[in-house]
Design an enzyme around this catalytic site. Structure first.
Site, PDB file in Angstrom:
ATOM      1  N   ARG A 260       0.747  -1.186  -0.070  1.00 36.78           N
ATOM      2  CA  ARG A 260       0.011   0.090   0.012  1.00 36.78           C
ATOM      3  C   ARG A 260       1.057   1.266   0.178  1.00 36.78           C
ATOM      4  NH1 ARG A 260      -5.316  -1.448   3.465  1.00 36.78           N
ATOM      5  NH2 ARG A 260      -5.548  -3.658   2.958  1.00 36.78           N
ATOM      6  N   ARG A 275       1.990   1.264  10.358  1.00 35.59           N
ATOM      7  CA  ARG A 275       1.484   1.654   9.064  1.00 35.59           C
ATOM      8  C   ARG A 275       2.729   1.699   8.131  1.00 35.59           C
ATOM      9  NH1 ARG A 275      -3.252   4.153   7.768  1.00 35.59           N
ATOM     10  NH2 ARG A 275      -3.355   4.926   9.672  1.00 35.59           N
ATOM     11  N   GLU A 349      -7.075   0.071  15.334  1.00 36.69           N
ATOM     12  CA  GLU A 349      -7.895  -1.094  14.151  1.00 36.69           C
ATOM     13  C   GLU A 349      -6.891  -1.901  13.745  1.00 36.69           C
ATOM     14  OE1 GLU A 349      -8.924   0.272  10.260  1.00 36.69           O
ATOM     15  OE2 GLU A 349      -8.483  -1.668   9.605  1.00 36.69           O
ATOM     16  N   SER A 352     -10.675  -5.546   9.639  1.00 37.98           N
ATOM     17  CA  SER A 352     -11.989  -4.982   9.233  1.00 37.98           C
ATOM     18  C   SER A 352     -12.720  -5.855   8.170  1.00 37.98           C
ATOM     19  CB  SER A 352     -11.287  -3.929   8.164  1.00 37.98           C
ATOM     20  OG  SER A 352     -12.213  -2.997   7.627  1.00 37.98           O
ATOM     21  N   ARG A 390       1.156  -5.284  12.069  1.00 36.27           N
ATOM     22  CA  ARG A 390       0.499  -4.527  12.911  1.00 36.27           C
ATOM     23  C   ARG A 390      -0.029  -5.266  14.124  1.00 36.27           C
ATOM     24  NH1 ARG A 390      -4.633  -0.513  11.056  1.00 36.27           N
ATOM     25  NH2 ARG A 390      -2.904   0.333   9.702  1.00 36.27           N
TER      26      ARG A 390
HETATM   27  N1  SSA Z   1      -0.217   0.170   5.846  1.00 35.57           N
HETATM   28  C1  SSA Z   1      -0.725  -0.895   6.470  1.00 35.57           C
HETATM   29  N2  SSA Z   1       0.307  -1.133   7.477  1.00 35.57           N
HETATM   30  C2  SSA Z   1       0.102  -2.418   8.239  1.00 35.57           C
HETATM   31  N3  SSA Z   1      -0.985  -2.934   8.243  1.00 35.57           N
HETATM   32  C3  SSA Z   1      -1.993  -2.651   7.455  1.00 35.57           C
HETATM   33  C4  SSA Z   1      -1.748  -1.603   6.662  1.00 35.57           C
HETATM   34  N4  SSA Z   1      -3.081  -1.319   5.909  1.00 35.57           N
HETATM   35  C5  SSA Z   1      -3.843  -2.154   6.388  1.00 35.57           C
HETATM   36  N5  SSA Z   1      -3.202  -2.888   7.373  1.00 35.57           N
HETATM   37  C6  SSA Z   1      -3.763  -4.107   8.135  1.00 35.57           C
HETATM   38  O1  SSA Z   1      -4.802  -4.947   7.196  1.00 35.57           O
HETATM   39  C7  SSA Z   1      -6.094  -4.716   7.876  1.00 35.57           C
HETATM   40  C8  SSA Z   1      -7.170  -4.910   6.652  1.00 35.57           C
HETATM   41  O2  SSA Z   1      -7.040  -3.648   5.966  1.00 35.57           O
HETATM   42  S1  SSA Z   1      -8.248  -2.955   5.434  1.00 35.57           S
HETATM   43  O3  SSA Z   1      -7.809  -2.143   4.454  1.00 35.57           O
HETATM   44  O4  SSA Z   1      -8.873  -2.397   6.563  1.00 35.57           O
HETATM   45  N6  SSA Z   1      -9.389  -4.087   5.094  1.00 35.57           N
HETATM   46  C9  SSA Z   1      -9.070  -5.167   3.997  1.00 35.57           C
HETATM   47  O5  SSA Z   1      -7.929  -5.052   3.468  1.00 35.57           O
HETATM   48  C10 SSA Z   1     -10.166  -6.088   4.009  1.00 35.57           C
HETATM   49  N7  SSA Z   1      -9.827  -6.920   2.923  1.00 35.57           N
HETATM   50  C11 SSA Z   1     -10.010  -6.803   5.084  1.00 35.57           C
HETATM   51  O6  SSA Z   1      -8.855  -7.526   5.608  1.00 35.57           O
HETATM   52  C12 SSA Z   1      -6.264  -3.538   8.780  1.00 35.57           C
HETATM   53  O7  SSA Z   1      -7.025  -3.676   9.894  1.00 35.57           O
HETATM   54  C13 SSA Z   1      -4.706  -3.553   9.451  1.00 35.57           C
HETATM   55  O8  SSA Z   1      -4.631  -4.563  10.434  1.00 35.57           O
END
Ligand code: SSA
Length: 426
Positions: A260, A275, A349, A352, A390
């Site tokens: 991401r 993050r 969080e 999700s 995370r």
């Molecule tokens: N940039 C990031 N760095 C670390 N962990 C992350 C990051 N973005 C998301 N996550 C983790 O991934 C989980 C799910 O990301 S989300 O965008 O909320 N949801 C999804 O991707 C859905 N597909 C459910 O998993 C978050 O709750 C967090 O625990």
């Protein structure tokens, strides 16, 4: 994506969804464009019908040279007119399709109305927050003291928001992912390890494109992009398929590395591994029949599955019902699971959990034949099982000991050769 007919027949409902979702979508402008497309479509179809009539009359003109020539001249005019109108129709239709991808799903009435995460509503809490009678360390300090992370060398090779997990932290992440995979697979979910490079239609399918395109890494010269979640890859797997209702529900527990850009989060959560640009996630994904009750049943099941894992990790958490302004375009409803982070004195969080009805299925054309043989779009849902690194934050912080070591929860010990405590290697 919503059905075009639904938007035409219920513009007020769609406008309410736009308002609730804090969307900038202009329903009236969309419907005006739609009317233009319909009008142009009618003109083109009329001309084509005239063209058919004309070619019949040319066939019947026989020896009458004068009649033939006038009919052929008329035909040339029709063809020229069509040559002008058809590209316009194609362009306007494509423009309408691109706008259609931006129409938000209608949120369920059970979703709290709100504009940001402050309006999310806690629905339940679990676990006693640990009381520390010694100086509490945050996850990054703990990881440094236990030599579990190398951010400097990560920054050297990969820049900001990157990390190297070392020693027991590397083993702990593997253990967590394996533990999540095992526990969810034990519920009958089919394990998948899916591509982390996927084609554009997958990102349109799950809703990441077009609105969230700025969060996605593109691969130079390739027609694939790096996924931010296995949700993207799994959604794309069933594109253009017609499943049978006997096959449903399809339940998957999918793993892939996630990438991401985190655009727009500059300066947010920069300490440690909360993050980052690349992380690993085990994902729960369900494809079920087009029934609201079935979707709600699975939504409840998916969040319970995640709670089971977090309870096994002995991490205090809460579940929040996400408000309309925070859940994003595609969701009908959404729970977040937030783990207690002692050093921050708040819940953060880590999971999700969303249901979409057929908003995703329409975008990527996943259908099924129901009991009566009627072909319908399926419903889709997803939830995090475990996302690391995370999850290491609440895990390490809640289980830290006075001597700076970290207790390993019972549930993980089988994946770490029975090890009970994380200590510094030295
Ligand atoms: N940039 C990031 N760095 C670390 N962990 C992350 C990051 N973005 C998301 N996550 C983790 O991934 C989980 C799910 O990301 S989300 O965008 O909320 N949801 C999804 O991707 C859905 N597909 C459910 O998993 C978050 O709750 C967090 O625990």
């Amino acid at each position: 994506m919503l059905d075009l007919g639904f938007i035409r027949n219920h513009p007020e409902l769609v406008k309410e969804a736009v308002r609730l979702k804090q969307s900038d979508f202009d329903v009236d402008q969309f419907l005006a464009l739609d009317r233009q497309v319909l009008e142009l479509q009618h003109q083109v179809e009329t001309l084509r019908a005239e063209q058919n009539q004309l070619s019949k009359r040319i066939g019947q003109a026989g020896k009458d040279k004068e009649l033939r020539e006038s009919l052929i001249a008329e035909g040339k005019q029709l063809a020229a007119r069509l040559k002008e109108l058809e590209p316009q129709l194609e362009a306007l239709t494509e423009q309408r399709q691109q706008l259609l991808y931006l129409v938000p799903q209608i949120p369920d009435p059970s979703a709290p109305v709100g504009t940001s995460e402050e309006d999310n509503v806690p629905v339940r809490y679990w676990g006693e927050k640990p009381q520390f009678d010694f100086p509490l360390l945050d996850h990054y300090t703990l990881m440094q003291k236990l030599d579990l992370v190398d951010m400097e060398r990560a920054a050297k090779i990969a820049g900001s928001r990157s990390y190297v997990l070392k020693g027991d932290a590397a083993r702990l992440e593997m253990a967590l992912l394996h533990f999540a995979f095992d526990r969810i697979a034990a519920k009958g979910f089919t394990p998948l390890i899916v591509p982390a490079m996927a084609r554009e239609f997958c990102f349109i399918g799950n809703g990441q494109f077009p609105r969230g395109r700025d969060q996605v890494y593109a691969l130079e010269g390739e027609d694939t992009f790096l996924v931010g979640t296995a949700e993207v890859s799994i959604t794309g797997m069933f594109k253009d398929e017609i499943l049978s209702y006997e096959e449903l529900p399809l339940t998957f527990v999918g793993f892939c590395p996630c990438f991401r850009k985190e655009a727009g989060t500059y300066g947010k959560d920069t300490r440690g591994v909360f993050r980052v640009h690349q992380f690993n996630k085990v994902e729960q994904y369900v494809i079920c029949e087009a029934s609201h009750e079935e979707s709600v049943r699975w939504h409840e099941q998916l969040i319970r599955n995640a709670e089971e894992l977090v309870q096994a990790l002995e991490i205090p958490y809460r579940v929040v019902n996400v408000c309309t302004g925070d859940m994003g375009d595609g969701k009908v409803g959404m729970y977040d699971l937030e783990c207690w982070v002692p050093s921050e004195g708040r819940y953060r969080e880590t999971h999700s959990c969303s249901y979409f009805h057929d908003w995703q299925a329409r975008r990527v054309n996943i259908r099924y034949r129901d009991r009566d043989g009627k072909v319908k779009f399926v419903h889709t849902l997803n939830n995090t099982a475990i996302a690391s690194p995370r999850i290491l934050i609440p895990l390490l912080e809640n289980h830290q000991q006075p001597d700076g070591s970290v207790r390993i929860p019972e549930a993980l010990r089988p994946y770490l050769g029975g090890q009970e405590v994380l200590r510094a290697r030295r």
